[in-house]
Design a protein around this motif. Structure first.
Motif, short mmCIF file in Angstrom:
data_model
loop_
_atom_site.label_atom_id
_atom_site.label_comp_id
_atom_site.label_asym_id
_atom_site.label_seq_id
_atom_site.Cartn_x
_atom_site.Cartn_y
_atom_site.Cartn_z
N ILE A 1 0.66 -1.05 -3.33
CA ILE A 1 -0.30 -2.00 -2.76
C ILE A 1 0.41 -3.24 -2.24
CG2 ILE A 1 -2.22 -3.55 -3.34
CD1 ILE A 1 -3.18 -1.27 -5.24
N ASP A 2 1.34 -3.78 -3.00
CA ASP A 2 2.09 -4.95 -2.56
C ASP A 2 2.89 -4.67 -1.30
OD1 ASP A 2 1.06 -6.31 -4.73
OD2 ASP A 2 2.92 -6.23 -5.90
N THR A 3 3.50 -3.48 -1.23
CA THR A 3 4.27 -3.09 -0.06
C THR A 3 3.38 -2.96 1.17
OG1 THR A 3 5.86 -1.94 -1.45
CG2 THR A 3 5.84 -1.34 0.88
N LEU A 4 2.21 -2.33 1.01
CA LEU A 4 1.28 -2.18 2.13
C LEU A 4 0.75 -3.53 2.57
CD1 LEU A 4 -0.66 1.02 1.02
CD2 LEU A 4 1.08 0.84 2.81
N ASP A 5 0.46 -4.43 1.63
CA ASP A 5 0.00 -5.78 1.97
C ASP A 5 1.06 -6.53 2.77
OD1 ASP A 5 -2.51 -5.54 0.84
OD2 ASP A 5 -1.95 -6.56 -1.04
N ALA A 6 2.32 -6.42 2.34
CA ALA A 6 3.42 -7.08 3.05
C ALA A 6 3.59 -6.52 4.45
CB ALA A 6 4.72 -6.94 2.25
N GLU A 7 3.46 -5.22 4.60
CA GLU A 7 3.58 -4.60 5.92
C GLU A 7 2.44 -5.05 6.83
OE1 GLU A 7 5.14 -2.16 9.00
OE2 GLU A 7 5.98 -3.16 7.26
N LEU A 8 1.23 -5.13 6.30
CA LEU A 8 0.09 -5.60 7.08
C LEU A 8 0.31 -7.04 7.53
CD1 LEU A 8 -2.75 -5.23 8.23
CD2 LEU A 8 -3.64 -5.90 5.98
N ALA A 9 0.79 -7.89 6.64
CA ALA A 9 1.08 -9.29 6.99
C ALA A 9 2.14 -9.36 8.08
CB ALA A 9 1.52 -10.06 5.76
N ARG A 10 3.16 -8.52 7.99
CA ARG A 10 4.22 -8.51 9.01
C ARG A 10 3.66 -8.09 10.37
NH1 ARG A 10 7.11 -5.32 11.90
NH2 ARG A 10 6.31 -3.42 10.98
N LEU A 11 2.83 -7.04 10.38
CA LEU A 11 2.25 -6.57 11.63
C LEU A 11 1.37 -7.64 12.26
CD1 LEU A 11 1.31 -2.93 10.61
CD2 LEU A 11 3.07 -3.61 12.25
N LYS A 12 0.58 -8.33 11.44
CA LYS A 12 -0.28 -9.40 11.96
C LYS A 12 0.53 -10.56 12.50
CE LYS A 12 -4.51 -8.49 9.41
NZ LYS A 12 -5.53 -9.05 8.52
N LYS A 13 1.63 -10.88 11.83
CA LYS A 13 2.50 -11.98 12.26
C LYS A 13 3.18 -11.64 13.59
CE LYS A 13 6.60 -14.51 10.97
NZ LYS A 13 7.93 -14.08 10.68
N ASP A 14 3.66 -10.39 13.70
CA ASP A 14 4.38 -9.96 14.90
C ASP A 14 3.47 -9.78 16.10
OD1 ASP A 14 6.67 -9.98 13.38
OD2 ASP A 14 6.85 -7.81 13.24
N ASP A 15 2.19 -9.51 15.89
CA ASP A 15 1.26 -9.26 16.98
C ASP A 15 -0.05 -10.01 16.72
OD1 ASP A 15 -0.39 -8.31 18.99
OD2 ASP A 15 -0.12 -6.20 18.50
N PRO A 16 -0.23 -11.15 17.39
CA PRO A 16 -1.45 -11.95 17.16
C PRO A 16 -2.73 -11.19 17.50
CG PRO A 16 0.12 -13.14 18.55
CD PRO A 16 0.67 -11.76 18.33
N ASN A 17 -2.65 -10.15 18.30
CA ASN A 17 -3.82 -9.37 18.69
C ASN A 17 -4.02 -8.12 17.82
OD1 ASN A 17 -4.45 -11.08 20.89
ND2 ASN A 17 -2.82 -10.10 22.07
N PHE A 18 -3.31 -8.07 16.70
CA PHE A 18 -3.35 -6.90 15.83
C PHE A 18 -4.78 -6.55 15.41
CE2 PHE A 18 -3.34 -4.89 11.64
CZ PHE A 18 -2.55 -3.79 11.90
N ASP A 19 -5.54 -7.55 14.92
CA ASP A 19 -6.90 -7.29 14.46
C ASP A 19 -7.78 -6.76 15.58
OD1 ASP A 19 -6.55 -7.92 11.77
OD2 ASP A 19 -6.88 -10.05 12.14
N ALA A 20 -7.63 -7.31 16.79
CA ALA A 20 -8.43 -6.85 17.92
C ALA A 20 -8.07 -5.41 18.30
CB ALA A 20 -8.22 -7.78 19.12
N LYS A 21 -6.78 -5.10 18.23
CA LYS A 21 -6.34 -3.74 18.55
C LYS A 21 -6.82 -2.73 17.50
CE LYS A 21 -2.14 -5.06 20.99
NZ LYS A 21 -0.67 -5.06 20.93
N LEU A 22 -6.89 -3.19 16.27
CA LEU A 22 -7.31 -2.31 15.19
C LEU A 22 -8.76 -1.94 15.37
CD1 LEU A 22 -6.39 -0.97 12.51
CD2 LEU A 22 -7.24 -3.01 11.38
#
Length: 57
Positions: free
Chosen positions: A36-57
């Motif tokens: 869970i911690d690893t998946l949370d960290a990966e999600l945070a990284r993806l959101k940081k790297d791509d400001p439009n991540f939530d919209a794309k999701l």
């Protein structure tokens, strides 16, 4: 051959070592937390790297 993610491998290994073989019964909770911690960290990284991540999701 089907590719298995590292997450699924970790969960399978920890399940075998705890519930099946009773090597370390406390490891199951720890490994679930690690996943869970690893998946949370990966999600945070993806959101940081791509400001439009939530919209794309």
């Amino acid at each position: 051959m089907r590719k298995v993610s590292n997450t699924r491998r970790l969960m399978a290994l920890s399940r075998l070592l705890t519930t099946m073989h009773e090597v370390d019964m406390a490891a199951w909770d720890g490994s679930k937390k690690l996943v869970i911690d690893t998946l949370d960290a990966e999600l945070a990284r993806l959101k940081k790297d791509d400001p439009n991540f939530d919209a794309k999701l």
